[in-house]
Design an enzyme around this catalytic site. Structure first.
Site, PDB file in Angstrom:
ATOM      1  CG  ASP A   1      -4.353  -5.745   0.651  1.00  0.00           C
ATOM      2  OD1 ASP A   1      -4.812  -4.603   0.392  1.00  0.00           O
ATOM      3  OD2 ASP A   1      -3.723  -6.005   1.687  1.00  0.00           O
TER       4      ASP A   1
ATOM      5  CE  LYS B   1       2.766   3.811   5.080  1.00  0.00           C
ATOM      6  NZ  LYS B   1       2.306   2.795   4.117  1.00  0.00           N
TER       7      LYS B   1
ATOM      8  CE1 TYR C   1       1.490  -0.190  10.266  1.00  0.00           C
ATOM      9  CE2 TYR C   1       1.464   1.899   9.089  1.00  0.00           C
ATOM     10  CZ  TYR C   1       0.877   0.678   9.393  1.00  0.00           C
ATOM     11  OH  TYR C   1      -0.331   0.339   8.824  1.00  0.00           O
TER      12      TYR C   1
ATOM     13  CG  HIS D   1      -1.777  -1.146   1.405  1.00  0.00           C
ATOM     14  ND1 HIS D   1      -2.217  -1.591   2.629  1.00  0.00           N
ATOM     15  CD2 HIS D   1      -2.279  -2.014   0.502  1.00  0.00           C
ATOM     16  CE1 HIS D   1      -2.967  -2.661   2.465  1.00  0.00           C
ATOM     17  NE2 HIS D   1      -3.013  -2.950   1.182  1.00  0.00           N
TER      18      HIS D   1
HETATM   19  C1  LIG Z   1      -4.112   2.288   7.332  1.00  0.00           C
HETATM   20  C2  LIG Z   1      -5.294   2.695   8.163  1.00  0.00           C
HETATM   21  C3  LIG Z   1      -6.462   1.957   8.179  1.00  0.00           C
HETATM   22  N1  LIG Z   1      -7.511   2.365   8.962  1.00  0.00           N
HETATM   23  C4  LIG Z   1      -8.718   1.530   8.993  1.00  0.00           C
HETATM   24  C5  LIG Z   1      -9.324   1.224   7.648  1.00  0.00           C
HETATM   25  C6  LIG Z   1      -9.932  -0.152   7.870  1.00  0.00           C
HETATM   26  O1  LIG Z   1     -11.227  -0.015   8.470  1.00  0.00           O
HETATM   27  C7  LIG Z   1      -9.010  -0.813   8.892  1.00  0.00           C
HETATM   28  C8  LIG Z   1      -8.000  -1.748   8.257  1.00  0.00           C
HETATM   29  O2  LIG Z   1      -7.381  -1.028   7.196  1.00  0.00           O
HETATM   30  P1  LIG Z   1      -6.499  -1.809   6.132  1.00  0.00           P
HETATM   31  O3  LIG Z   1      -7.196  -3.100   5.762  1.00  0.00           O
HETATM   32  O4  LIG Z   1      -6.149  -0.854   5.031  1.00  0.00           O
HETATM   33  O5  LIG Z   1      -5.234  -2.163   7.007  1.00  0.00           O
HETATM   34  P2  LIG Z   1      -3.838  -2.713   6.439  1.00  0.00           P
HETATM   35  O6  LIG Z   1      -4.100  -3.721   5.355  1.00  0.00           O
HETATM   36  O7  LIG Z   1      -3.025  -3.116   7.590  1.00  0.00           O
HETATM   37  O8  LIG Z   1      -3.215  -1.428   5.766  1.00  0.00           O
HETATM   38  C9  LIG Z   1      -1.873  -1.037   5.978  1.00  0.00           C
HETATM   39  O9  LIG Z   1      -1.098  -1.931   5.237  1.00  0.00           O
HETATM   40  C10 LIG Z   1       0.241  -1.580   4.956  1.00  0.00           C
HETATM   41  C11 LIG Z   1       1.139  -2.505   5.714  1.00  0.00           C
HETATM   42  C12 LIG Z   1       0.617  -0.186   5.143  1.00  0.00           C
HETATM   43  O10 LIG Z   1       1.803   0.166   5.105  1.00  0.00           O
HETATM   44  C13 LIG Z   1      -0.405   0.844   5.296  1.00  0.00           C
HETATM   45  O11 LIG Z   1      -0.057   1.681   6.378  1.00  0.00           O
HETATM   46  C14 LIG Z   1      -1.783   0.379   5.508  1.00  0.00           C
HETATM   47  O12 LIG Z   1      -2.445   0.501   4.266  1.00  0.00           O
HETATM   48  O13 LIG Z   1      -8.321   0.282   9.537  1.00  0.00           O
HETATM   49  C15 LIG Z   1      -7.455   3.498   9.750  1.00  0.00           C
HETATM   50  O14 LIG Z   1      -8.418   3.833  10.443  1.00  0.00           O
HETATM   51  N2  LIG Z   1      -6.320   4.252   9.734  1.00  0.00           N
HETATM   52  C16 LIG Z   1      -5.229   3.897   8.966  1.00  0.00           C
HETATM   53  O15 LIG Z   1      -4.192   4.613   9.009  1.00  0.00           O
END
Ligand SMILES: Cc1cn([C@H]2C[C@H](O)[C@@H](COP(=O)(O)OP(=O)(O)O[C@H]3O[C@H](C)C(=O)[C@H](O)[C@H]3O)O2)c(=O)[nH]c1=O
Length: 184
Positions: free
Chosen positions: A169, A71, A131, A61
């Site tokens: 993803d 980050k 992070y 991402h």
């Molecule tokens: C990134 C983020 C997500 N969210 C909420 C949105 C969704 O409801 C839930 C899970 O989000 P997501 O599925 O995008 O989480 P990851 O798949 O861990 O996303 C991260 O994955 C890779 C490793 C990254 O480097 C990014 O920081 C980030 O995109 O948290 C938030 O409220 N705030 C945030 O900063």
């Protein structure tokens, strides 16, 4: 201890100074002055923390301007294979990926500047990843690259048939198919 180059401009490994004694250990996980003394001046504004089980693969991402994020990634529990892709159009290492194992044991941190896609796979039974970000989450600026893009050839360190990946993803494009003009 301190900062180590990775061969990709701006992408740095940071190893904190760990102070052990008969009780255990102490280390400053982040100190702005330590970074400033190394000529590194980021203003982190948001801390993220995620818990995952073995085989979870999150990413790759990024966020586009005006909310692109630098980050600083570290692992509080367990082990991950952390991976980044340089998406800075004017970078000599554009399109190059870099991987490193980050763990609670090695205490290494990866400093990932704006302009990189980031992801990780969990290598231990569970992992707690934390992070720091120098800009806020902004869903409308989110983008990504599919984890198994053959052009990147990332070895995630897990058997991908067992990978646990979000539906979001699984829909991500290959780097070559990303048409928007990156602004980092
Ligand atoms: C990134 C983020 C997500 N969210 C909420 C949105 C969704 O409801 C839930 C899970 O989000 P997501 O599925 O995008 O989480 P990851 O798949 O861990 O996303 C991260 O994955 C890779 C490793 C990254 O480097 C990014 O920081 C980030 O995109 O948290 C938030 O409220 N705030 C945030 O900063």
């Amino acid at each position: 201890m301190g900062f180590q180059q990775t061969g990709i401009p701006g992408l740095l490994i940071y190893e904190p100074k760990v102070l052990g004694d008969h009780r255990g250990y102490f280390f400053e996980s982040y100190n702005a002055n330590t970074f400033l003394e190394a000529g590194i001046d980021y203003k982190f504004v948001q801390d993220n923390q995620a818990r995952s089980s073995y085989g979870v693969l999150r990413g790759l991402h990024y966020q586009l301007e005006p909310h692109a994020q630098t980050k600083l990634i570290r692992v509080l529990e367990g082990r991950i294979l952390d991976a980044v892709v340089d998406m800075r159009k004017d970078s000599p290492t554009y399109g190059q990926s870099y991987t490193i194992e980050l763990s609670a044991d090695n205490k290494l941190q990866l400093l990932v500047p704006k302009g990189f896609a980031h992801g990780y796979a969990v290598l231990s039974e569970t992992a707690e990843v934390m992070y720091k970000c120098d800009d806020f989450y902004n869903k409308s600026c989110e983008g990504g690259i599919i984890y198994n893009d053959p052009a990147l050839g990332i070895d995630w360190g897990i058997d991908l048939k067992d990978a646990i990946i979000s539906e979001k993803d699984l829909q991500l494009p290959k780097l070559a198919d990303i048409t928007h003009n990156f602004v980092f």
